[in-house]
Motif scaffolding. Sequence first.
Motif, PDB file in Angstrom:
ATOM      1  N   ALA A 225       0.842  -1.205   0.000  1.00  0.00           N
ATOM      2  CA  ALA A 225       0.000   0.000   0.000  1.00  0.00           C
ATOM      3  C   ALA A 225       0.877   1.256   0.000  1.00  0.00           C
ATOM      4  O   ALA A 225       0.604   2.217  -0.734  1.00  0.00           O
ATOM      5  N   GLY A 226       1.956   1.255   0.804  1.00  0.00           N
ATOM      6  CA  GLY A 226       2.880   2.393   0.827  1.00  0.00           C
ATOM      7  C   GLY A 226       3.559   2.599  -0.514  1.00  0.00           C
ATOM      8  O   GLY A 226       3.730   3.734  -0.979  1.00  0.00           O
ATOM      9  N   LEU A 227       3.941   1.507  -1.152  1.00  0.00           N
ATOM     10  CA  LEU A 227       4.575   1.580  -2.464  1.00  0.00           C
ATOM     11  C   LEU A 227       3.607   2.129  -3.506  1.00  0.00           C
ATOM     12  O   LEU A 227       3.978   2.947  -4.349  1.00  0.00           O
ATOM     13  N   GLU A 228       2.364   1.722  -3.425  1.00  0.00           N
ATOM     14  CA  GLU A 228       1.361   2.219  -4.377  1.00  0.00           C
ATOM     15  C   GLU A 228       1.095   3.714  -4.179  1.00  0.00           C
ATOM     16  O   GLU A 228       0.843   4.426  -5.147  1.00  0.00           O
ATOM     17  N   ILE A 229       1.177   4.198  -2.947  1.00  0.00           N
ATOM     18  CA  ILE A 229       0.994   5.635  -2.694  1.00  0.00           C
ATOM     19  C   ILE A 229       2.106   6.434  -3.365  1.00  0.00           C
ATOM     20  O   ILE A 229       1.850   7.443  -4.028  1.00  0.00           O
ATOM     21  N   VAL A 230       3.348   5.979  -3.214  1.00  0.00           N
ATOM     22  CA  VAL A 230       4.480   6.665  -3.852  1.00  0.00           C
ATOM     23  C   VAL A 230       4.309   6.634  -5.374  1.00  0.00           C
ATOM     24  O   VAL A 230       4.502   7.648  -6.046  1.00  0.00           O
ATOM     25  N   ALA A 231       3.925   5.478  -5.901  1.00  0.00           N
ATOM     26  CA  ALA A 231       3.741   5.352  -7.353  1.00  0.00           C
ATOM     27  C   ALA A 231       2.639   6.281  -7.850  1.00  0.00           C
ATOM     28  O   ALA A 231       2.782   6.936  -8.890  1.00  0.00           O
ATOM     29  N   ARG A 232       1.545   6.359  -7.119  1.00  0.00           N
ATOM     30  CA  ARG A 232       0.433   7.221  -7.523  1.00  0.00           C
ATOM     31  C   ARG A 232       0.855   8.688  -7.513  1.00  0.00           C
ATOM     32  O   ARG A 232       0.540   9.449  -8.430  1.00  0.00           O
ATOM     33  N   LYS A 233       1.600   9.095  -6.477  1.00  0.00           N
ATOM     34  CA  LYS A 233       2.058  10.487  -6.406  1.00  0.00           C
ATOM     35  C   LYS A 233       2.979  10.826  -7.577  1.00  0.00           C
ATOM     36  O   LYS A 233       2.875  11.898  -8.178  1.00  0.00           O
ATOM     37  N   TRP A 234       3.903   9.898  -7.896  1.00  0.00           N
ATOM     38  CA  TRP A 234       4.822  10.131  -9.016  1.00  0.00           C
ATOM     39  C   TRP A 234       4.051  10.178 -10.333  1.00  0.00           C
ATOM     40  O   TRP A 234       4.278  11.052 -11.167  1.00  0.00           O
ATOM     41  N   ALA A 235       3.123   9.247 -10.527  1.00  0.00           N
ATOM     42  CA  ALA A 235       2.360   9.183 -11.771  1.00  0.00           C
ATOM     43  C   ALA A 235       1.503  10.428 -11.972  1.00  0.00           C
ATOM     44  O   ALA A 235       1.280  10.849 -13.117  1.00  0.00           O
ATOM     45  N   ASN A 236       1.042  11.046 -10.896  1.00  0.00           N
ATOM     46  CA  ASN A 236       0.194  12.233 -10.994  1.00  0.00           C
ATOM     47  C   ASN A 236       0.977  13.520 -11.231  1.00  0.00           C
ATOM     48  O   ASN A 236       0.379  14.565 -11.469  1.00  0.00           O
ATOM     49  N   LYS A 237       2.298  13.458 -11.147  1.00  0.00           N
ATOM     50  CA  LYS A 237       3.109  14.656 -11.375  1.00  0.00           C
ATOM     51  C   LYS A 237       3.148  14.977 -12.869  1.00  0.00           C
ATOM     52  O   LYS A 237       3.194  14.090 -13.703  1.00  0.00           O
ATOM     53  N   THR A 238       3.163  16.241 -13.170  1.00  0.00           N
ATOM     54  CA  THR A 238       3.307  16.668 -14.560  1.00  0.00           C
ATOM     55  C   THR A 238       4.756  16.495 -14.987  1.00  0.00           C
ATOM     56  O   THR A 238       5.644  16.254 -14.147  1.00  0.00           O
ATOM     57  N   TRP A 239       5.025  16.676 -16.270  1.00  0.00           N
ATOM     58  CA  TRP A 239       6.401  16.585 -16.760  1.00  0.00           C
ATOM     59  C   TRP A 239       7.279  17.601 -16.041  1.00  0.00           C
ATOM     60  O   TRP A 239       8.387  17.289 -15.624  1.00  0.00           O
TER      61      TRP A 239
END
Length: 187
Positions: free
Chosen positions: A103-117
Amino acid sequence: VWVSVNMVCLGEAVTRVTSATLAALNLVAPLFKVVSDEVGVGSSVFALVGGIAKHAAASSGNDTHLVEVLRRAEGVVNIVENLSSANFPEECPAFSHLVNSVAGLEIVARKWANKTWVGKNLTLSLRNGTTTAFKYKEEFEVHFELLDRASDEILRAVVTGSYANLRNLQEQVAADAEERRREFGAA
């Protein structure tokens, strides 16, 4: 903004870049000046280009981590389903550590994926004193390590639980065999 660094006029380059890059150059120029005075312009340029290359590698590496997060999350879902169907005790700390780590790993992934270029490539993390890409690279590494540890922990819990169940089963089989021996011996 014109900043001269040992015969390098950054002002000409600044006119062709975005305001975000301009802000980054304004932050880096004084540091570049100090470094170039100490080790020379050639070494400074080499270090700056090397830092940019490492930043770009971290940024693209983080995008690659998104695929790895998905793969590992699917693996954890499979493990959880198999353990649940085998009546593995869900109150086992190893079970919750595994679920919490993914779950912690998915939170980090979601935050990174939501960042703009721009957010991925042109921002700094003031808390970490580094670029956002490096910050997330470190967070991915920490969470991958936590997931690896939780996976090892659940494996140990399953093995020790299986061994204990096997010992109980062996004792039960031996007791049943002894009882049958007595029954058939008395007949």
